[in-house]
Design a protein around this motif. Structure first.
Motif, short mmCIF file in Angstrom:
data_model
loop_
_atom_site.label_atom_id
_atom_site.label_comp_id
_atom_site.label_asym_id
_atom_site.label_seq_id
_atom_site.Cartn_x
_atom_site.Cartn_y
_atom_site.Cartn_z
N LEU A 165 -38.17 -33.15 -33.97
CA LEU A 165 -38.94 -32.27 -33.09
C LEU A 165 -40.00 -33.05 -32.31
CD1 LEU A 165 -39.43 -29.22 -35.48
CD2 LEU A 165 -38.03 -29.27 -33.42
N VAL A 166 -40.68 -33.97 -32.99
CA VAL A 166 -41.71 -34.77 -32.33
C VAL A 166 -41.09 -35.68 -31.26
CG1 VAL A 166 -43.41 -36.60 -32.68
CG2 VAL A 166 -43.27 -34.70 -34.29
N THR A 199 -33.04 -34.81 -32.41
CA THR A 199 -33.60 -35.07 -31.09
C THR A 199 -32.58 -34.81 -29.99
OG1 THR A 199 -35.02 -36.77 -32.06
CG2 THR A 199 -34.75 -36.80 -29.68
N THR A 244 -38.33 -35.17 -29.74
CA THR A 244 -37.85 -34.32 -28.65
C THR A 244 -38.94 -34.11 -27.61
OG1 THR A 244 -36.26 -33.16 -30.07
CG2 THR A 244 -36.98 -32.02 -28.08
N LEU A 245 -40.15 -33.80 -28.07
CA LEU A 245 -41.27 -33.65 -27.14
C LEU A 245 -41.51 -34.92 -26.35
CD1 LEU A 245 -43.79 -31.71 -29.43
CD2 LEU A 245 -42.27 -30.75 -27.70
N LEU A 281 -46.67 -36.50 -18.58
CA LEU A 281 -46.25 -36.55 -19.98
C LEU A 281 -45.39 -37.77 -20.28
CD1 LEU A 281 -45.46 -32.81 -20.76
CD2 LEU A 281 -47.27 -34.20 -21.75
N SER A 284 -33.23 -32.10 -27.19
CA SER A 284 -33.75 -32.64 -25.93
C SER A 284 -32.73 -32.58 -24.80
CB SER A 284 -34.22 -34.08 -26.13
OG SER A 284 -33.14 -34.90 -26.54
N SER A 292 -47.30 -42.44 -27.20
CA SER A 292 -46.45 -41.71 -28.14
C SER A 292 -47.20 -41.17 -29.33
CB SER A 292 -45.32 -42.63 -28.61
OG SER A 292 -45.84 -43.80 -29.24
N LEU A 324 -49.74 -34.08 -32.11
CA LEU A 324 -49.30 -32.72 -31.80
C LEU A 324 -48.35 -32.20 -32.87
CD1 LEU A 324 -49.18 -30.32 -29.83
CD2 LEU A 324 -47.29 -31.49 -28.67
N GLY A 325 -47.41 -33.06 -33.31
CA GLY A 325 -46.49 -32.66 -34.36
C GLY A 325 -47.21 -32.39 -35.67
N LEU A 361 -38.35 -35.57 -23.77
CA LEU A 361 -38.03 -34.55 -22.76
C LEU A 361 -38.44 -34.97 -21.34
CD1 LEU A 361 -38.65 -31.02 -24.33
CD2 LEU A 361 -36.59 -31.86 -23.18
N PHE A 410 -48.10 -37.47 -29.24
CA PHE A 410 -47.06 -36.53 -29.67
C PHE A 410 -47.03 -36.43 -31.19
CE2 PHE A 410 -45.61 -37.99 -25.49
CZ PHE A 410 -45.38 -36.76 -24.86
#
Length: 427
Positions: free
Chosen positions: A286-287, A219, A289-290, A254, A223, A259, A265-266, A293, A262
């Motif tokens: 990765l999740v 992360t 990080t989204l 966002l 990020s 949460s 989405l991941g 951000l 996200f």
């Protein structure tokens, strides 16, 4: 007439002063209520969690016969030790303490005092020092979770036998071992060195801590540079038009998205579309990080705005390019605020559970992950799993894990405060 006006003004001032005092009192009362609730929360967690930091052991005299650990050639090797049945000498040691116990059912109840981890403790002793084979050694064998609770006074033996997990005979055997000085309590290193386990006395948080570390490293590596670069572009280079306004609105929106969105989405992108491994810290990073951000971008933009325009004008005035002005002058001055926002975002990511549940990090993982691609879980998910367990002994371990997580969060937030205090520049 003037005297009446003075009296009216004084009466009005007195009323305003009284209102101000009441408002101040309401604020103090609200703060005291909040602090009392926070203290109650911490006291409850500590009261339930501190027993998990100690474990109960039996100091049993055990003799491991050579025939048990030797191979076909009669040699004691690491391979023969690994495949030996160390439960046999441990049970023989218990039988020696209670020679009057006969029958398979009674012996099974007697052997239930010991945890399965006792065999691992004896195996580790023999592996480290094979010369102990054939000699009597004192083994600190962990007891099962029920007898650990019994020793800590969390099982009421005054209740009817049908309402507790240990029967009267087992209680009598355990008390006899206590009277002989064979029962002791020591610091629970297993809690900090083991991964997860179905047996509470063998369950630890180290696997979740390592998984959290790898997840946060992924992360942070993604990020921070992306968030800072986006903030610099939006604040220093992007033209002010409807498209940048739309981007800013979406970034702010966002930051308020739940949460779990996200996590969905991941699940759809990283797992189903790209085929990345489920339960891996890489996907969790990765999740997260989204999710972090927007927080980092907003904090970084605020830090860039706090740099006085005179710094930019002075740099441009001595011939620096716009890129040199940003990299050599603006960014170093804004970096403390950016770091503070990043640490706060990372602390938020450390405590997240919902998005990681969606990508499979709720799986039961015993092994310690060796890298960001190995199956793993994280500390908040480990707390969720233990809180959902029916075993009573997991209550203390759940609270202990919460204490560890809160300690990490306090350290990260304290680091953010210290960084801001140390590097903050006032103009």
């Amino acid at each position: 007439m003037s005297r009446n006006i003075t009296d009216v003004v004084n009466a009005g001032l007195a009323a305003r002063y009284r209102a101000e005092k009441r408002f101040r009192a309401y604020g103090i009362i609200a703060i005291l209520i909040a602090l009392s609730m926070l203290a109650t929360l911490f006291a409850t967690i500590i009261a339930k969690g501190y027993p998990a930091f100690t474990t109960t052991v039996l100091e049993l005299p055990v003799t491991v016969e050579r025939e048990l650990v030797a191979n076909a050639q009669g040699e004691v090797t690491p391979e023969s030790i690994a495949f030996a049945n160390f439960a046999t000498p441990l049970r023989a040691a218990l039988d020696a303490q209670f020679p009057d116990v006969e029958g398979r059912a009674e012996k099974r109840q007697l052997y239930a005092i010991l945890s399965d981890g006792a065999t691992f403790a004896l195996q580790a002793m023999i592996r480290e020092n094979p010369e102990l084979v054939g000699r009597e050694v004192i083994v600190e064998a962990p007891v099962s979770s029920d007898f650990d609770l019994l020793y800590k006074g969390q099982i009421d033996i005054a209740l009817p036998e049908s309402q507790r997990r240990v029967n009267d005979r087992q209680v009598a055997w355990f008390q006899a071992l206590q009277d002989r000085g064979l029962v002791d309590s020591e610091f629970n290193t297993i809690l900090f060195t083991n991964g997860d386990s179905r047996q509470p006395e063998l369950a630890g948080i180290w696997g979740a801590v390592v998984g959290s570390f790898y997840t946060l490293m992924v992360t942070l590596a993604l990020s921070f540079p992306i968030g800072v670069a986006a903030a610099v572009y939006l604040e220093e280079f992007a033209p002010k038009n409807k498209w940048t306004d739309l981007i800013e609105v979406n970034i702010n929106n966002l930051a308020a998205v739940p949460s779990i969105v996200f996590g969905l989405l991941g699940l759809a992108v990283f797992l189903q579309l790209f085929g990345l491994p489920r339960s891996a810290p890489l996907v969790g990073g990765l999740v997260l990080t989204l999710m972090t951000l927007p927080t980092i971008i907003i904090a970084s933009r605020a830090a860039l705005k706090s740099v006085p325009p005179s710094i930019r004008e002075a740099a441009l005035g001595v011939g620096a390019s716009k890129l040199q002005m940003i990299t050599h002058h603006v960014l170093p001055l804004a970096m403390p605020g950016m770091l503070t926002g990043t640490i706060i975002g990372m602390a938020q990511a450390l405590g997240e559970t919902a998005p990681l549940l969606m990508i499979g990090m709720v799986a039961f993982v015993v092994d310690i992950p060796g890298g960001p691609m190995d199956p793993a879980t994280v500390l908040p998910v480990q707390i969720f799993l233990w809180a959902d367990s029916p075993e009573r002994a997991f209550v203390a371990r759940t609270s202990a894990a919460i204490m560890v997580l809160l300690a990490f969060l306090v350290v990260m937030n304290a680091a953010a405060v210290l960084l801001r205090k140390k590097f903050e520049r006032r103009w």
